[in-house]
Design an enzyme around this catalytic site. Sequence first.
Site, short mmCIF file in Angstrom:
data_model
loop_
_atom_site.label_atom_id
_atom_site.label_comp_id
_atom_site.label_asym_id
_atom_site.label_seq_id
_atom_site.Cartn_x
_atom_site.Cartn_y
_atom_site.Cartn_z
N MET A 195 22.67 44.46 51.41
CA MET A 195 22.09 43.28 50.76
C MET A 195 21.31 42.42 51.77
SD MET A 195 25.36 42.15 48.46
CE MET A 195 24.45 40.92 47.54
N HIS A 196 20.64 41.43 51.27
CA HIS A 196 20.09 40.28 52.03
C HIS A 196 18.88 40.55 52.93
CE1 HIS A 196 23.94 38.64 50.82
NE2 HIS A 196 24.61 39.41 51.67
N ASP A 210 25.06 46.78 47.51
CA ASP A 210 26.03 47.85 47.79
C ASP A 210 27.44 47.52 47.32
OD1 ASP A 210 26.35 45.95 49.79
OD2 ASP A 210 26.13 47.36 51.46
O1 LIG Z 1 26.00 41.45 53.84
C1 LIG Z 1 26.70 42.14 53.13
C2 LIG Z 1 27.26 41.63 51.87
O2 LIG Z 1 27.07 40.27 51.68
C3 LIG Z 1 26.97 43.54 53.55
O3 LIG Z 1 27.93 44.16 52.77
C4 LIG Z 1 25.70 44.31 53.55
O4 LIG Z 1 25.34 44.51 52.19
C5 LIG Z 1 25.78 45.57 54.38
O5 LIG Z 1 26.64 46.52 53.93
P1 LIG Z 1 27.10 47.86 54.69
O6 LIG Z 1 25.90 48.49 55.30
O7 LIG Z 1 28.13 47.46 55.65
O8 LIG Z 1 27.66 48.70 53.57
#
Ligand SMILES: O=C(CO)[C@@H](O)[C@H](O)COP(=O)(O)O
Length: 510
Positions: A82-83, A241
Amino acid sequence: MMNYLIGIDLGTSSTKTVLFDEDGNVIASAGKDYPLYTPNNGWAEQKPEDWRDAALETIAKVVKESGVNADDIKGLGISGQMHGLVMLDENGEVIRPSIIWCDQRTEKECEEITEKIGAERLIEITANPALTGFTASKILWVRNNEPENYAKCKHILLPKDYVRYILTGEFATEVSDASGMQLLDVPKRQWSDEVLEKLDIDKSLLAKVYESPEVTGTILPEIAEKTGLSTSTVVVGGAGDNAAAAVGTGVVEDGKAFTTIGTSGVVFAHSSKISIDPKGRVHTFCCAVPGAWHVMGVTQAAGYSLAWYLDNMGVGYKDEAKEKGCGVYDLINADVEKTPIGANRLIYLPYLNGERTPHLDPDCRGVLFGLSSMHTKADIVRAVMEGISYSLTDCKDILSEMGVEVNDMMACGGGAKNGVQRQMMADMFGCDVNTVTATEGPALGVAILAGVGAGIYDSVENACRKMIHKDPAKECKTNLENKAKYDKFHEIYKNLYGCLKEQYKEIAKL
Ligand SMILES: O=C(CO)[C@@H](O)[C@H](O)COP(=O)(O)O
Ligand SMILES: Nc1ncnc2c1ncn2[C@@H]1O[C@H](COP(=O)(O)OP(=O)(O)O)[C@@H](O)[C@H]1O
């Protein structure tokens, strides 16, 4: 006739693409790694072109390997980290590397956001306080520091939505991922005109917002040609995700929760009513089930702590694994199991990339506390695994404090493939931890959403009933004697942050 569905998970360490049949069985899967760049302490960037190439390559692989007729692949869903901020120019070309979720450079911009909108109003609209990880502060950072890039920007997309653009040519997003941009009115599930106006961000830069199972487009002819997909395959909204992993583990009704260890770590609980932590320690976002939300705590460096340890301190494990021809995690697990709870009085704080839950502190950093000359790499690796799990326990404890019900805990993500890690979490959480047969939670989650969008299933809940299978052989029962032992170390773990808080600020100034 059997229908097929594809789920893509654009993770931080790699993209994983899985082709499922409509009953949720894995038919073919493929993955591709890419690098994470840290050009400065606290910065984190990736190249959107790497995500594009990984998606196209892995789609082509699963289509080819499965031997399935392209017209029988009815739907495709994308989930992703995300983000992250992807900026495209008027020709749809990437302007600069993506500033991703774990980047911590935007403390000033967070102050700017809070000042312009007001702390309370910001939480009322976006359900969260201004956070360095979220997209809005990254947009302001580019505007403040790279005005020439901002001037060129015509489209702002999230990582998975950039891949959607490549596959379909559409500029679209969906509510779960858009919630993490801090530009969405989370209770109303639409862009907030008030936030956009106050931050002076032009709404035309943003993509159209859908609900997660809705169809956002179909595959472009040139992409069909490259990947072997059909132009009739629908691409649904998909999900961030974590919202995707929720669907992939059946966390689609109240009382259900899951924990994931990817690069980051998350404890996530479904909530049919919107529920916000007034202290902002956990996030409230729209979830992939239309009309529902979720609350989640985030550990910035969960799996990443172990990966970092293996790359930098525990290199001996990698060499030994090569020599013996076994898996590196088998060696680690053997060491962890021969070391007592508490790692011989060694405690690891996993704050390599600052921390969100429970501290909201971009300046804090990792610590190994209590190092003694008697410690070996076995103690250190156990301490790292325990530190990750203490942090996830902090996340779970805040959900309980908020009154969010958790009766059923699932686990997924790279780290949760590890039975020793799952058992540690079951013991610390004080509840059983289960998992599903498909190890790729987010990929299955968005394949389920694609099944709904393609009309194979009439609701996310019904699709979950059909496509998700619990794996009873992997159930981890909680052991309350172990919990009591962990609790004593966890108490010291929690106190350490308070002791170091001011010193983190001091060292960050140097
Ligand atoms: O920043 C967040 C949720 O707010 C993380 O969950 C990212 O979405 C990255 O996820 P992964 O690569 O660790 O699955
Ligand atoms: N068997 C294992 N035991 C413990 N940790 C693991 C294992 N396999 C992978 N990991 C951890 O999982 C992380 C990758 O998980 P993944 O879900 O693929 O992450 P992402 O979605 O961020 O790319 C790595 O950081 C690694 O430390």
